[in-house]
Design an enzyme around this catalytic site. Structure first.
Site, PDB file in Angstrom:
ATOM      1  N   GLU A  75       0.828  -1.209   0.000  1.00 17.76           N
ATOM      2  CA  GLU A  75       0.000   0.000   0.000  1.00 17.76           C
ATOM      3  C   GLU A  75       0.864   1.261   0.000  1.00 17.76           C
ATOM      4  O   GLU A  75       0.359   2.368   0.130  1.00 17.76           O
ATOM      5  CB  GLU A  75      -0.926  -0.003   1.211  1.00 17.76           C
ATOM      6  CG  GLU A  75      -2.234  -0.732   0.982  1.00 17.76           C
ATOM      7  CD  GLU A  75      -2.103  -2.170   0.537  1.00 17.76           C
ATOM      8  OE1 GLU A  75      -1.459  -2.963   1.249  1.00 17.76           O
ATOM      9  OE2 GLU A  75      -2.619  -2.512  -0.542  1.00 17.76           O
ATOM     10  N   ASN A  89      -1.078  -6.502  -4.750  1.00 16.12           N
ATOM     11  CA  ASN A  89      -1.672  -5.525  -5.673  1.00 16.12           C
ATOM     12  C   ASN A  89      -0.606  -4.638  -6.318  1.00 16.12           C
ATOM     13  O   ASN A  89       0.429  -4.371  -5.722  1.00 16.12           O
ATOM     14  CB  ASN A  89      -2.660  -4.637  -4.923  1.00 16.12           C
ATOM     15  CG  ASN A  89      -1.981  -3.846  -3.811  1.00 16.12           C
ATOM     16  OD1 ASN A  89      -1.678  -4.400  -2.756  1.00 16.12           O
ATOM     17  ND2 ASN A  89      -1.710  -2.576  -4.039  1.00 16.12           N
ATOM     18  N   ASP A 107      -7.613  -4.047  -5.347  1.00 14.95           N
ATOM     19  CA  ASP A 107      -6.708  -4.550  -4.306  1.00 14.95           C
ATOM     20  C   ASP A 107      -6.850  -6.052  -4.121  1.00 14.95           C
ATOM     21  O   ASP A 107      -6.846  -6.558  -3.008  1.00 14.95           O
ATOM     22  CB  ASP A 107      -6.914  -3.821  -2.964  1.00 14.95           C
ATOM     23  CG  ASP A 107      -5.836  -4.187  -1.952  1.00 14.95           C
ATOM     24  OD1 ASP A 107      -4.678  -4.376  -2.372  1.00 14.95           O
ATOM     25  OD2 ASP A 107      -6.152  -4.302  -0.753  1.00 14.95           O
TER      26      ASP A 107
HETATM   27 CA   LIG Z   1      -2.995  -4.951  -0.891  1.00 14.72          CA
END
Ligand SMILES: [Ca+2]
Ligand SMILES: [Ca+2]
Length: 580
Positions: free
Chosen positions: A198, A275, A317
């Protein structure tokens, strides 16, 4: 030299020796660790064997007597540090090793539960774990027990004393890197992934000498980045700018935050990747390799042998980090070496593990709004373009869409189990959705790199969690157990025809592996989000699990988190057996 001295001092200060164990030479070898699944008298690897099937051949506890299971002892991790306890214990030579929240590691006597020592990593103030201060487990090799910390270090402790043997920096925590996965041991190497997807980091798998911690190879997961072997550049991952535009590959994500599995038969490591960064997919045209994929890696060189991308150009995500578990089955009359993964995107994938070819892909959740199945010829999802969150309009956010599964996934980190007896996978899954929208975003070191907002919502009246028995050959759900709260713990299957898993409501439960009938439960006093294990000791079968509510759900669960905010925190190891 100065650095080494300071590490030794820190180790002395941090370890608390309560019962001085005699320092014995030796311990599990790499060969013994690879053979872990065949030796039910100990648990010396994450996943109970390198393939991480989480299957035990023990059957002294079985469907006929499990209702009599009672605690042998419980041991508190103590202190004020509670939060999520997602660890899987290890058991070796009369000691249970278990990691705790806030990068702690404990050794307990496996017969009495008495604490032998504990080690508390000294964490800097600026750590950036995305999803609670968890740790998922340790590795053991020889005299060492090894675990990763929230400030992205890998630490080897003397397993008899808790003193530091080596301490290596994996990555820069100030850039958003952290580490929570259990390392794995292959051929005297300790192999780890990294966390921080992230924050615009670069996913990586690395191998180190288990005795010294010295780096052997690294393999970045984002194309354009160079790997290393023996301290020198090896090969580039993929081809620069083949599936990324401009400089986006430099902050591409693809964290390998759940660690990996190893298959000795094919000599391949399987690591999933998270992701792409940022979440806002409109900013990064292309497939964004190798994010949201399973990578097969040669453990001797760090080279990628094959890849399979579950969510090309991810916009939700849908980290592809879930464990890829090797298993063998006969498909259309042909015996095959396969592997299975229950992906965060809601599909259960079966691949030929020798080459990554897609064999089956079936939904294991109620709903997948982002795709209508997987094309078996191309291996790509049949995307539903209207259900991709829209591009921001100038400084304004883009169109909000409803997406299911939510970004917390049809299945998140919690590991499934595979029974060699029933041929079924037992998948801890969740049915939930989210409103998601995109926003403008620019990369800034150490800051969240999402460009998206979201609210998680339930989609069913009666449950979010569902433990599902999947037949990997037919792709059918054979049985399911629905749970009101989201399931967030690992699963264990045994030859006693039992499946164990925990619930946020505080129970460790046992089910009939063939029918899903609930046969036993025990209230542990806090939510169970750890992974249960079993072993044999002094002629009796034991079951152990960590209790302690936390993880990503209370932090990111939106409307769902509100429903379960009354669950008490904790931090205890529970051990069970049958009365004599
Ligand atoms: Ca993630
Ligand atoms: Ca074993």
């Amino acid at each position: 030299m100065k650095r080494r001295f300071s590490i030794v001092l820190a180790g002395l200060a941090a370890a608390t020796s309560l019962t001085a164990a005699p320092v014995l030479a030796g311990g599990p070898t790499s060969a013994e660790i690879i053979n872990d699944a065949a030796t039910p008298g100990d648990v010396i690897s994450y996943g109970m064997g390198p393939q991480q099937q989480r299957f035990s051949t023990l059957d002294k506890i079985n469907t006929t007597n499990v209702k009599g299971l009672v605690p042998a002892f419980a041991a508190s991790l103590g202190g004020e540090k509670q939060r999520g306890q997602e660890s899987q214990p290890l058991v070796y030579d009369g000691t249970i090793y278990v990691t705790g929240s806030y990068s702690r590691l404990f050794a307990f006597d496996a017969r009495s539960g008495e604490k032998k020592w504990e080690y508390n990593a000294r964490l800097p103030d600026g750590i950036m774990p995305c999803c609670d201060v968890v740790n998922r487990g340790a590795a053991i090799h020889g005299d060492k027990v090894i675990f990763a910390t929230l400030d992205a270090h890998l630490i080897a402790l003397d397993r008899h004393t808790g003193k530091v043997i080596w301490n290596k920096k994996l990555a820069d925590y100030q850039a958003g890197y952290s580490a929570t996965a259990a390392p794995i041991i292959v051929k005297d190497m300790v192999i780890t992934g990294n966390s921080g997807g992230e924050f615009g980091i670069i996913g990586e798998v690395s191998a180190r000498n288990v005795d010294t911690g010295e780096l052997i190879w690294t393999r970045p997961t984002i194309e354009g980045h160079m790997g290393t072997l023996g301290g020198k550049p090896s090969t580039m991952t993929g081809k620069l700018n083949a599936t990324w535009t401009g400089d986006l590959w430099k902050t591409g994500g693809g964290a390998t935050w759940l660690g990996g599995t190893y298959d000795p038969e094919t000599n391949l490591l399987f690591f999933g990747t998270g992701n792409p960064g940022p979440w806002n997919s409109n900013l990064r045209p292309g497939d964004n390799l190798y994010t949201a994929s399973t990578l097969a890696i040669d453990p001797d060189t760090g080279e990628i042998k094959w890849h399979y991308q579950t969510t090309p150009h991810d916009g939700w995500d849908f980290d592809g980090v879930n464990e890829f578990i090797p298993f063998d089955a006969t498909v259309k009359g042909k015996p095959m070496k396969l592997g299975a993964k229950a992906d965060r995107n809601g599909y259960f994938y079966v691949l030929d593990r020798t080459n990554g070819k897609l064999i089956g892909a079936n939904k294991f959740v109620m709903q997948t709004t982002w795709a209508d199945g997987i094309n078996m010829k191309t291996g790509r999802p049949n995307f539903i373009p209207a259900n991709r969150p829209g591009a921001p309009n100038g400084a304004d956010k883009g169109t909000t869409v409803f997406a299911s599964p939510s970004f917390l996934g049809g299945k998140n980190w919690m590991p499934m189990a595979y029974s060699k007896d029933t041929g079924l996978f037992y998948v801890p899954s969740n049915d939930w959705g989210m409103d998601i929208w995109n926003e403008p975003i620019a990369y800034k070191k150490g800051a969240a790199y999402l460009g998206a907002g979201f609210t998680i919502k339930p989609i069913a009246e009666d449950h979010i969690g569902a433990l599902r028995a999947m037949d990997p050959v037919t792709g059918k759900i054979v049985w399911e157990y629905k749970n009101k709260a989201p399931l967030w713990g690992g699963v264990l299957a045994t030859r006693g025809n039992l499946v164990f898993t925990g619930t946020p409501e505080g129970y460790l439960k046992a089910f009939d592996a063939k029918t899903g009938a609930e046969l036993w439960k025990f209230q542990t006093g806090s939510g169970v989000v750890g992974s249960p294990i079993t072993w044999e000791q002094d002629g009796e079968q034991y079951v152990a699990v960590m209790s302690g509510w936390g993880g990503a759900v209370p932090l990111w669960g939106g409307e769902v988190a509100k429903t379960f905010k009354e669950i008490s925190q904790g931090g205890s190891l529970w051990v069970f057996k049958l009365p004599k």
